[in-house]
Design an enzyme around this catalytic site. Structure first.
Site, PDB file in Angstrom:
ATOM      1  N   TYR A   1       0.848  -1.197   0.000  1.00 53.07           N
ATOM      2  CA  TYR A   1       0.000   0.000   0.000  1.00 53.07           C
ATOM      3  C   TYR A   1       0.884   1.249   0.000  1.00 53.07           C
ATOM      4  CZ  TYR A   1      -3.999  -3.013   1.224  1.00 53.07           C
ATOM      5  OH  TYR A   1      -4.972  -3.985   1.239  1.00 53.07           O
TER       6      TYR A   1
ATOM      7  N   HIS B   1      -0.599 -11.793   1.108  1.00 50.72           N
ATOM      8  CA  HIS B   1      -1.574 -10.883   0.480  1.00 50.72           C
ATOM      9  C   HIS B   1      -2.392 -11.564  -0.631  1.00 50.72           C
ATOM     10  CE1 HIS B   1      -2.212  -6.321  -0.233  1.00 50.72           C
ATOM     11  NE2 HIS B   1      -3.315  -6.978  -0.461  1.00 50.72           N
TER      12      HIS B   1
HETATM   13  N1  NAP Z   1      -6.506  -8.301   0.850  1.00 49.01           N
HETATM   14  C1  NAP Z   1      -6.769  -7.675  -0.277  1.00 49.01           C
HETATM   15  O1  NAP Z   1      -6.434  -8.133  -1.378  1.00 49.01           O
HETATM   16  C2  NAP Z   1      -7.516  -6.387  -0.220  1.00 49.01           C
HETATM   17  C3  NAP Z   1      -8.072  -5.831  -1.391  1.00 49.01           C
HETATM   18  C4  NAP Z   1      -8.776  -4.625  -1.286  1.00 49.01           C
HETATM   19  C5  NAP Z   1      -8.911  -4.019  -0.058  1.00 49.01           C
HETATM   20  N2  NAP Z   1      -8.337  -4.557   1.066  1.00 49.01           N
HETATM   21  C6  NAP Z   1      -8.456  -3.905   2.391  1.00 49.01           C
HETATM   22  O2  NAP Z   1      -9.834  -3.640   2.644  1.00 49.01           O
HETATM   23  C7  NAP Z   1     -10.019  -2.252   2.920  1.00 49.01           C
HETATM   24  C8  NAP Z   1     -11.394  -1.792   2.457  1.00 49.01           C
HETATM   25  O3  NAP Z   1     -11.565  -1.997   1.083  1.00 49.01           O
HETATM   26  P1  NAP Z   1     -11.557  -0.800   0.028  1.00 49.01           P
HETATM   27  O4  NAP Z   1     -10.783   0.340   0.566  1.00 49.01           O
HETATM   28  O5  NAP Z   1     -11.160  -1.414  -1.263  1.00 49.01           O
HETATM   29  O6  NAP Z   1     -13.105  -0.444  -0.149  1.00 49.01           O
HETATM   30  P2  NAP Z   1     -14.279   0.043   0.829  1.00 49.01           P
HETATM   31  O7  NAP Z   1     -13.809   0.217   2.208  1.00 49.01           O
HETATM   32  O8  NAP Z   1     -15.419  -0.881   0.571  1.00 49.01           O
HETATM   33  O9  NAP Z   1     -14.671   1.435   0.170  1.00 49.01           O
HETATM   34  C9  NAP Z   1     -13.903   2.598   0.352  1.00 49.01           C
HETATM   35  C10 NAP Z   1     -14.650   3.731  -0.328  1.00 49.01           C
HETATM   36  O10 NAP Z   1     -15.983   3.791   0.172  1.00 49.01           O
HETATM   37  C11 NAP Z   1     -16.290   5.091   0.631  1.00 49.01           C
HETATM   38  N3  NAP Z   1     -17.037   4.952   1.892  1.00 49.01           N
HETATM   39  C12 NAP Z   1     -16.671   4.231   2.988  1.00 49.01           C
HETATM   40  N4  NAP Z   1     -17.611   4.338   3.946  1.00 49.01           N
HETATM   41  C13 NAP Z   1     -18.575   5.148   3.459  1.00 49.01           C
HETATM   42  C14 NAP Z   1     -19.789   5.647   3.985  1.00 49.01           C
HETATM   43  N5  NAP Z   1     -20.200   5.323   5.226  1.00 49.01           N
HETATM   44  N6  NAP Z   1     -20.552   6.465   3.203  1.00 49.01           N
HETATM   45  C15 NAP Z   1     -20.147   6.807   1.949  1.00 49.01           C
HETATM   46  N7  NAP Z   1     -18.992   6.359   1.395  1.00 49.01           N
HETATM   47  C16 NAP Z   1     -18.217   5.539   2.138  1.00 49.01           C
HETATM   48  C17 NAP Z   1     -14.978   5.797   0.866  1.00 49.01           C
HETATM   49  O11 NAP Z   1     -15.104   7.152   0.536  1.00 49.01           O
HETATM   50  P3  NAP Z   1     -14.881   8.320   1.631  1.00 49.01           P
HETATM   51  O12 NAP Z   1     -13.405   8.342   1.901  1.00 49.01           O
HETATM   52  O13 NAP Z   1     -15.381   9.526   0.944  1.00 49.01           O
HETATM   53  O14 NAP Z   1     -15.688   7.958   2.838  1.00 49.01           O
HETATM   54  C18 NAP Z   1     -14.031   5.074  -0.082  1.00 49.01           C
HETATM   55  O15 NAP Z   1     -14.017   5.741  -1.325  1.00 49.01           O
HETATM   56  C19 NAP Z   1      -8.844  -1.588   2.171  1.00 49.01           C
HETATM   57  O16 NAP Z   1      -8.624  -0.270   2.599  1.00 49.01           O
HETATM   58  C20 NAP Z   1      -7.727  -2.560   2.487  1.00 49.01           C
HETATM   59  O17 NAP Z   1      -7.222  -2.357   3.797  1.00 49.01           O
HETATM   60  C21 NAP Z   1      -7.668  -5.742   1.006  1.00 49.01           C
END
Ligand code: NAP
Length: 277
Positions: free
Chosen positions: A64, A125
């Protein structure tokens, strides 16, 4: 609802560990594939508010922002004054480093960037074609024995690989971190969720709200309306209502962070769960 029921709903209890149902993801904190130093003030503000709101589980990875997410997370934790043992920090070794010496070296580098002396959880990962899983776990087991890592897990592992990993780990695997949300049932259909639930492994749902589905899903919107909460909270509660499922939404916005954290206090009925399924 009484305080003790709410407390119980906010955690998964697994082998005497209390793991928060909702943690904080850090993908895009610090940049994406590369570090974006110009955003540091914004990223630090987001981490600061998450810590102030009471998030205690943080998910990061060496890839990241090319390590910068770990640097910022470590800095934010130190500045917050929150005791290290009150936090649960996860990092991940990249699929390009699945070899004995590389795993040991990458874990050291993550700890150095975080300025910490142990990780609560260290994950592979992604699996990689042709990876040497026995050699990788030989190194991961060493890290646990040395106390540099408290628990091991995997990410994006299908059922066959998860079982293989379980056999190679000297300690019980804590989690398989996978993509799971209302419209994405890949890891239900491939049997991973059921296996995790039957074998005391957490399924950590990543990308729980990112897809555009939240605003367009009539059921989510109707349930949110009738309960007076946001549809994002219902999408998260749909995950946290399931046994052995935890999730790690990411948000830069303190209002979103606050509502996401509170989603663990919402318990959907059988009927509501079915309606979303
Ligand atoms: N292991 C893996 O391969 C893998 C892959 C992907 C992700 N991950 C992990 O999982 C975490 C979460 O996944 P992600 O970041 O892909 O997606 P996510 O958390 O599902 O979505 C993040 C997005 O959603 C918005 N959001 C979040 N809460 C909200 C709310 N209550 N209302 C409106 N918008 C909202 C955020 O915008 P705002 O900032 O405007 O709120 C951001 O743009 C990652 O950060 C990472 O740590 C792991």
């Amino acid at each position: 609802m009484t305080g003790s029921i709410i407390l119980w709903m906010r955690y998964e209890t697994i082998r005497e560990l209390l793991i928060p149902k909702i943690g904080f993801g850090t993908w895009t904190i610090g940049g994406q594939e590369n570090a974006d130093l110009t955003g540091d003030d914004r990223f630090m503000a987001a981490l600061r508010s998450a810590l102030e709101l009471g998030y205690t589980l943080f998910d990061t990875a060496e890839v990241y922002a090319a390590g910068h997410a770990e640097e910022l997370l470590g800095k934010a934790v130190r500045e917050s004054g929150v005791a290290r043992d009150k936090l649960f920090l996860t990092s991940k070794v990249s699929p390009d480093h699945l070899a004995y010496e590389d795993v040991l070296r990458c874990c050291e580098s993550s700890l150095r960037r975080l300025e910490m002396d142990y990780l609560d959880l260290y994950l592979i990962h992604w699996p990689k074609q042709g990876m040497n899983l026995p050699e990788t776990f030989r190194a991961l087991n060493v890290l646990v024995r040395q106390g540099k890592v408290r628990h091991l897990g995997v990410s994006n592992f299908n059922l066959k690989l998860l079982k293989q990993a379980e056999r190679l780990a000297e300690t019980p695997l804590l989690t398989d971190q996978v993509s799971y949300c209302v419209p994405d049932r890949t890891y239900v259909l491939n049997g991973v969720l059921e296996y995790c639930q039957q074998n005391d492994i957490l399924l950590t749902a990543y990308t729980p709200v990112k897809h555009r589905f939240v605003k367009g899903n009539k059921n989510l919107l109707a349930m949110a309306g009738s309960r007076g909460v946001s549809p994002y909270q219902i999408a998260l509660a749909w995950l946290t209502t399931q046994p052995r499922v935890i999730t790690i939404p990411m948000s830069l916005d303190p209002r979103h962070q606050a509502e996401n954290l509170l989603a663990a206090d919402i318990r959907l009925s059988e009927e509501e769960m079915q309606r979303l399924a």
